[in-house]
Design an enzyme around this catalytic site. Structure first.
Site, PDB file in Angstrom:
ATOM      1  N   LYS A  42      15.705   9.816   4.989  1.00 59.17           N
ATOM      2  CA  LYS A  42      14.956   8.609   4.620  1.00 59.17           C
ATOM      3  C   LYS A  42      14.976   7.498   5.672  1.00 59.17           C
ATOM      4  O   LYS A  42      14.760   6.334   5.369  1.00 59.17           O
ATOM      5  CB  LYS A  42      15.429   8.047   3.255  1.00 59.17           C
ATOM      6  CG  LYS A  42      15.552   9.038   2.136  1.00 59.17           C
ATOM      7  CD  LYS A  42      14.464  10.075   2.098  1.00 59.17           C
ATOM      8  CE  LYS A  42      13.092   9.536   1.769  1.00 59.17           C
ATOM      9  NZ  LYS A  42      12.081  10.614   1.931  1.00 59.17           N
ATOM     10  N   HIS A 103      19.098  16.896   9.711  1.00 61.12           N
ATOM     11  CA  HIS A 103      19.862  15.802   9.098  1.00 61.12           C
ATOM     12  C   HIS A 103      21.368  16.057   9.249  1.00 61.12           C
ATOM     13  O   HIS A 103      22.173  15.366   8.635  1.00 61.12           O
ATOM     14  CB  HIS A 103      19.553  15.702   7.600  1.00 61.12           C
ATOM     15  CG  HIS A 103      18.150  15.270   7.277  1.00 61.12           C
ATOM     16  ND1 HIS A 103      17.509  14.253   7.948  1.00 61.12           N
ATOM     17  CD2 HIS A 103      17.290  15.680   6.322  1.00 61.12           C
ATOM     18  CE1 HIS A 103      16.295  14.088   7.416  1.00 61.12           C
ATOM     19  NE2 HIS A 103      16.138  14.929   6.447  1.00 61.12           N
ATOM     20  N   SER A 133      15.224   4.026  -0.626  1.00 63.20           N
ATOM     21  CA  SER A 133      14.279   5.098  -0.337  1.00 63.20           C
ATOM     22  C   SER A 133      14.820   6.439  -0.859  1.00 63.20           C
ATOM     23  O   SER A 133      14.085   7.239  -1.448  1.00 63.20           O
ATOM     24  CB  SER A 133      14.026   5.169   1.169  1.00 63.20           C
ATOM     25  OG  SER A 133      13.062   6.131   1.473  1.00 63.20           O
TER      26      SER A 133
HETATM   27  P1  A3P Z   1      10.206   4.309   1.911  1.00 65.37           P
HETATM   28  O1  A3P Z   1      10.677   5.214   0.811  1.00 65.37           O
HETATM   29  O2  A3P Z   1      11.074   3.094   2.056  1.00 65.37           O
HETATM   30  O3  A3P Z   1       8.770   3.952   1.801  1.00 65.37           O
HETATM   31  P2  A3P Z   1      11.992  10.341   6.065  1.00 65.37           P
HETATM   32  O4  A3P Z   1      10.771  10.834   6.741  1.00 65.37           O
HETATM   33  O5  A3P Z   1      13.204  10.265   6.953  1.00 65.37           O
HETATM   34  O6  A3P Z   1      12.261  11.081   4.787  1.00 65.37           O
HETATM   35  O7  A3P Z   1      11.746   8.812   5.685  1.00 65.37           O
HETATM   36  C1  A3P Z   1      10.836   8.448   4.681  1.00 65.37           C
HETATM   37  C2  A3P Z   1      10.699   6.950   4.708  1.00 65.37           C
HETATM   38  O8  A3P Z   1       9.985   6.570   5.889  1.00 65.37           O
HETATM   39  C3  A3P Z   1       9.887   6.425   3.530  1.00 65.37           C
HETATM   40  O9  A3P Z   1      10.386   5.110   3.282  1.00 65.37           O
HETATM   41  C4  A3P Z   1       8.488   6.426   4.127  1.00 65.37           C
HETATM   42  O10 A3P Z   1       7.560   5.615   3.437  1.00 65.37           O
HETATM   43  C5  A3P Z   1       8.805   5.878   5.522  1.00 65.37           C
HETATM   44  N1  A3P Z   1       7.741   6.142   6.497  1.00 65.37           N
HETATM   45  C6  A3P Z   1       7.141   7.310   6.783  1.00 65.37           C
HETATM   46  N2  A3P Z   1       6.183   7.150   7.700  1.00 65.37           N
HETATM   47  C7  A3P Z   1       6.160   5.832   8.006  1.00 65.37           C
HETATM   48  C8  A3P Z   1       5.377   5.039   8.901  1.00 65.37           C
HETATM   49  N3  A3P Z   1       4.397   5.557   9.635  1.00 65.37           N
HETATM   50  N4  A3P Z   1       5.640   3.704   8.968  1.00 65.37           N
HETATM   51  C9  A3P Z   1       6.621   3.165   8.221  1.00 65.37           C
HETATM   52  N5  A3P Z   1       7.404   3.867   7.362  1.00 65.37           N
HETATM   53  C10 A3P Z   1       7.176   5.194   7.248  1.00 65.37           C
END
Ligand code: A3P
Length: 290
Positions: A42, A103, A133
């Site tokens: 996340k 991860h 998140s």
């Molecule tokens: P949120 O749940 O706070 O919205 P991962 O890919 O490591 O699982 O992380 C997911 C998190 O990154 C989510 O956060 C998602 O919305 C955010 N995320 C993914 N793409 C993004 C982008 N282009 N800009 C900002 N946040 C992004």
């Protein structure tokens, strides 16, 4: 011992429906031009995966759209036996240069990556926004156990009893590892603040030199708004039995500071006090808002 401790937490089905094939992971054969994207869950894994893919494709979104980002950038340790090919198998079949997502805590990364001096991009995000998140992700991700009420989840998270263990240990140990290894340590908050500046950092780290036009294309294509609508990056193709976007979309809010909408004053004070203790032994500093 560290691995045993980590596995004790992660192999119990209560915590995660994944099962790790340590022999395959340990013996994974890296290639010198592999690019590793390492994160605590996340923290912006999907975002930086798409950025790297765009950079490797010279900022051309048409080339990038040929497949879902999670197929192009497999997760090394991912394995749901009988349902999907393991990450190690997918990677073994891929042409170079491969981009590998993980991860894993730093001490569990297959040694082959260090032996070959593979480039690693580590992405870190502040502990409070990760907790929020992760909580929403655990609600919608059917491979993870239901997180229960927020007030209980936050304690579980602080204790590191979530998939991939302690956020504190993860970010600190990867931070230490960058001394002496080609690790680019990025922060989600910096990416939010100035995506172009951070994308340029990644570009230089990968030894690429793209035009301003290509860079602008990457900034646009990897913005939250565009990625949220892009079926190759928003995980909506994932079966509802794995991810239920009606509960919470994978591309949820994409901001820094959403923790303020979840933490009570008392929870925040308790979290801060615990944080000070756990982070006292590191020079690593985070911003919880921008
Ligand atoms: P949120 O749940 O706070 O919205 P991962 O890919 O490591 O699982 O992380 C997911 C998190 O990154 C989510 O956060 C998602 O919305 C955010 N995320 C993914 N793409 C993004 C982008 N282009 N800009 C900002 N946040 C992004």
């Amino acid at each position: 011992y560290l691995r045993q401790a980590w596995q004790m937490v992660h192999d119990i089905p209560m915590v995660c429906a994944f099962s790790y094939d340590w022999d395959r992971i340990d013996n994974f054969q890296s290639r010198p031009d592999d690019i590793v994207i390492a994160t605590y869950p996340k923290s912006g894994t999907t975002w930086v995966s798409e950025i790297v893919d765009m950079i490797l494709n010279d900022g051309d979104p048409v080339k990038c759209k040929r497949d879902a980002i999670f197929n192009k950038v497999p997760m090394l340790e991912f394995a749901v036996p009988g349902k999907m090919p393991a990450g190690t198998e997918q990677l073994a079949r891929m042409p170079s240069p491969r981009v590998v997502k993980t991860h894993l805590p730093v001490h569990l990364l297959p040694t082959s990556f260090w032996d070959h001096g593979c480039k690693v991009i580590y992405v870190a995000r502040n502990a409070k926004d990760v907790a929020v998140s992760f909580y929403h992700f655990d609600l919608m991700n059917k491979l993870h156990p239901h997180p229960g009420p927020w007030e209980k989840y936050i304690e579980t998270y602080m204790a590191g009893r979530v998939a991939f263990g302690s956020w504190y240990d993860h970010v600190k140990s990867w931070w230490e590892k960058r001394k002496g290894h080609p690790i680019l340590y990025l922060f989600y908050e910096d990416l939010k603040e100035d995506p172009k500046r951070e994308i340029e950092k990644v570009m230089h780290f990968l030894g690429k030199d793209l035009t301003q036009q290509a860079l602008d294309s990457i900034v646009h294509h990897t913005s939250f708004e565009v990625m949220k609508e892009n079926p190759n990056t928003n995980y909506r193709m994932t079966p509802v039995t794995v991810m239920d976007h009606n509960v919470s979309p994978f591309m949820r809010k994409g901001i820094a500071g959403d923790w303020k909408n979840h933490f009570t004053v008392a929870q925040n004070e308790r979290f801060d006090e615990d944080y000070e203790r756990k982070m006292a032994d590191t020079t690593l500093r985070f911003r919880t808002e921008i």
